[in-house]
Design an enzyme around this catalytic site. Structure first.
Site, PDB file in Angstrom:
ATOM      1  N   HIS A 164       7.753   7.571 -34.078  1.00 57.19           N
ATOM      2  CA  HIS A 164       6.344   7.195 -34.250  1.00 57.19           C
ATOM      3  C   HIS A 164       5.422   8.230 -33.611  1.00 57.19           C
ATOM      4  O   HIS A 164       4.468   8.711 -34.243  1.00 57.19           O
ATOM      5  CB  HIS A 164       6.126   5.820 -33.611  1.00 57.19           C
ATOM      6  CG  HIS A 164       4.734   5.301 -33.716  1.00 57.19           C
ATOM      7  ND1 HIS A 164       4.354   4.365 -34.651  1.00 57.19           N
ATOM      8  CD2 HIS A 164       3.610   5.568 -32.996  1.00 57.19           C
ATOM      9  CE1 HIS A 164       3.074   4.084 -34.507  1.00 57.19           C
ATOM     10  NE2 HIS A 164       2.595   4.796 -33.505  1.00 57.19           N
ATOM     11  N   GLU A 165       5.709   8.588 -32.364  1.00 59.33           N
ATOM     12  CA  GLU A 165       4.842   9.545 -31.669  1.00 59.33           C
ATOM     13  C   GLU A 165       4.979  10.950 -32.246  1.00 59.33           C
ATOM     14  O   GLU A 165       4.016  11.725 -32.212  1.00 59.33           O
ATOM     15  CB  GLU A 165       5.151   9.537 -30.175  1.00 59.33           C
ATOM     16  CG  GLU A 165       4.935   8.190 -29.494  1.00 59.33           C
ATOM     17  CD  GLU A 165       3.555   7.586 -29.728  1.00 59.33           C
ATOM     18  OE1 GLU A 165       2.597   8.347 -29.970  1.00 59.33           O
ATOM     19  OE2 GLU A 165       3.438   6.346 -29.677  1.00 59.33           O
ATOM     20  N   HIS A 186       2.353  11.202 -34.886  1.00 57.18           N
ATOM     21  CA  HIS A 186       1.036  11.511 -34.327  1.00 57.18           C
ATOM     22  C   HIS A 186       0.943  12.983 -33.946  1.00 57.18           C
ATOM     23  O   HIS A 186      -0.012  13.682 -34.301  1.00 57.18           O
ATOM     24  CB  HIS A 186       0.798  10.669 -33.073  1.00 57.18           C
ATOM     25  CG  HIS A 186       0.375   9.266 -33.333  1.00 57.18           C
ATOM     26  ND1 HIS A 186      -0.732   8.947 -34.080  1.00 57.18           N
ATOM     27  CD2 HIS A 186       0.899   8.081 -32.907  1.00 57.18           C
ATOM     28  CE1 HIS A 186      -0.882   7.621 -34.111  1.00 57.18           C
ATOM     29  NE2 HIS A 186       0.110   7.078 -33.426  1.00 57.18           N
ATOM     30  N   GLU A 243      -2.715   6.936 -37.508  1.00 59.96           N
ATOM     31  CA  GLU A 243      -1.668   5.924 -37.539  1.00 59.96           C
ATOM     32  C   GLU A 243      -0.896   5.954 -38.857  1.00 59.96           C
ATOM     33  O   GLU A 243       0.290   5.611 -38.894  1.00 59.96           O
ATOM     34  CB  GLU A 243      -2.280   4.544 -37.308  1.00 59.96           C
ATOM     35  CG  GLU A 243      -1.299   3.496 -36.854  1.00 59.96           C
ATOM     36  CD  GLU A 243      -0.669   3.815 -35.501  1.00 59.96           C
ATOM     37  OE1 GLU A 243       0.447   3.322 -35.243  1.00 59.96           O
ATOM     38  OE2 GLU A 243      -1.281   4.551 -34.699  1.00 59.96           O
TER      39      GLU A 243
END
Length: 490
Positions: A255-256, A259, A285
């Site tokens: 997930h990160e 980003h 997001e």
């Protein structure tokens, strides 16, 4: 020198100082000694004073009046600087500095209250933060809606009313799918065992590499609440480890990476300009969620991950890659948003969205927040919150003043649904690469069609350009119903 040249040169220094302030925040959440909290609060307050002074410098108005941009990039940069100048000028320097100082302190107070399951230790500080955010919202709103004024910082052009309408349209299908899944005869087996921290972190690094994370411009550290930080040539990620749940670490990392890869994928010519960052948190997001979910939790990539985890942990209690795929996507009525499955994640966000709108408007007081949270969670999820760390205290966002941030998580899922539909049409062999542990075809498509543009377009423009159509929740909801319908034999 022209007014435009002076403006952009001045902005370059402001962007650099802003990046330094962001690095102080990263340090506080990762490696800063616990005893340095008060010093860091003063440092953050001082930095915010300097930045506020620069962002409201009267010369900005003069340069903006005299600027004559000739390119699309320069015109957009001027528009963004003008927007920031107008908004920041409405907020007193005293308020900006006090917010930075208090939210820096509040972060540590929240972390300790969470560890002790003691909301009473945090709520007085949260009340102070809320009072300052209401004051800021009133200054920014200029007579308009307070929540909309704060939302503008995270999703420019969006309103609370539009989000409420979107969420109202999504909720019935999400609730129906959740109820069907939880009531299905076929239920995936949970993963069980002990998974040592160092082994998890090695595997997380392998997953980050599979998704193209640039280790020459990034690093991974541990944090209470996973996040990414930085831009241009230095964008870092964090994760967390629970030794009974390796998916927490692995998927927080992916997930990160989404980003961070967005920031690292922006056209380098935009560095130290307003174009050199993600255009909104909803668009941000969309990148983290499509990395984590549509690619990372798909059958192709989980097949590769199953082999790596079986080797790393010397066997698993799940012995079949298809069963492992179902386990990765297992739907359970859990408490924690960041650990939630795709079916229920947006319901977690909607809860927070409604509560924070009520907090900002004054319809809800912080002294009633624990009760309001617990009652709403029971209503939405059918489960009573067992302890504050699994309820109100699980997220850091309100402690650090991020009112208006939460709804961008669900909006990002909607954006990701639109992007995934276009990605799959343009890259039909994506799953073949993901099955080899290579997300490159997907990440390169996202970099070319979205990430490289940075702030050049508005959030709506960049999503519609990349996805080739209007934005709506249907692609996301269709994807969820098809995916979980197969897993649960609905």
């Amino acid at each position: 020198m022209s007014a435009l040249t002076d403006l952009l040169a001045f902005q370059r220094q402001t962007e650099a100082l802003s990046s330094v302030a962001e690095r102080l925040g990263w340090d506080q959440e990762t490696v800063m000694p616990r005893g340095a909290t008060e010093q860091r609060a003063e440092e953050m307050g001082a930095m915010e004073e300097v930045l506020h002074e620069r962002r409201t410098d009267p010369r900005l108005g003069e340069w903006l009046d005299g600027a004559d941009p000739q390119t699309d990039a320069d015109r957009r940069a001027v528009d963004l600087i003008a927007r920031d100048f107008a908004r920041t000028s409405r907020v007193p320097a005293r308020l900006a500095s006090e917010l930075a100082r208090l939210t820096s302190l509040a972060q540590g107070i929240w972390a300790e209250a969470r560890a002790k399951d003691a909301p009473e230790d945090f709520l007085p500080t949260l009340d102070q933060v809320l009072m300052l955010k209401r004051e800021e919202a009133a200054a920014l709103a200029d007579g308009g809606d307070l929540y909309d004024a704060l939302l503008e910082d995270y999703e420019p052009g969006m309103t609370g009313a539009r989000l409420a309408s979107l969420f109202d349209a999504m909720r019935p299908r999400l609730v129906t799918l959740r109820d069907d899944v939880l009531g299905a005869d076929r239920q995936p087996q949970p993963l069980s065992g002990h998974f040592p921290q160092e082994t998890q972190l090695r595997l997380a690094r392998s997953c980050a590499t599979a998704f193209g994370y640039d280790w020459t411009r990034g690093r991974i550290d541990l944090a209470v609440h996973p996040f990414s930080s930085g831009r241009w040539q230095d964008s870092r990620i964090t994760t967390r480890v629970v030794e009974t749940d390796p998916f927490n670490c692995i998927y927080s990392t992916i997930h990160e990476v989404g980003h961070s890869s967005y920031e690292l994928g922006i056209d380098p010519d935009y560095a130290f300009t307003p174009l050199g960052r993600g255009v909104s948190m909803g668009v941000h997001e969309s990148q983290s969620r499509i990395y984590e979910n549509q690619m990372g939790r798909g059958r192709a990539f989980t097949g590769w991950l199953f082999e790596r985890m079986s080797e790393a942990f010397d066997g698993l209690n799940i012995t079949d890659p298809d069963a492992f795929y179902a386990t990765v996507n297992r739907v359970t009525p859990g408490y924690i948003r960041t650990e939630s499955d795709e079916v229920q994640y947006n319901l977690h966000v909607m809860l927070r969205f409604d509560l924070e709108r009520d907090l900002i408007s004054g319809r809800l007081d912080t002294r009633d927040l624990v009760e309001a949270w617990n009652a709403r969670f029971l209503k939405d999820f059918g489960v009573a919150v067992d302890r504050p760390a699994n309820g109100l205290l699980q997220d850091v966002h309100w402690a650090v003043g991020l009112f208006g941030y939460f709804p961008t998580y669900a909006l990002g899922n909607v954006y990701a649904g639109c992007l995934n539909q276009a990605l799959r049409a343009d890259v039909p062999d994506l799953d073949e690469a993901l099955a080899r542990g290579d997300a490159t075809p997907g990440t390169e498509w996202l970099r070319e069609n979205l990430q490289r543009h940075g702030g050049l377009m508005t959030p709506t423009e960049v999503i519609e350009t990349a996805s080739g159509g209007p934005i709506g929740p249907e692609p996301l909801l269709d994807y969820l119903e098809e995916k979980f319908g197969r897993i649960y034999a609905l």
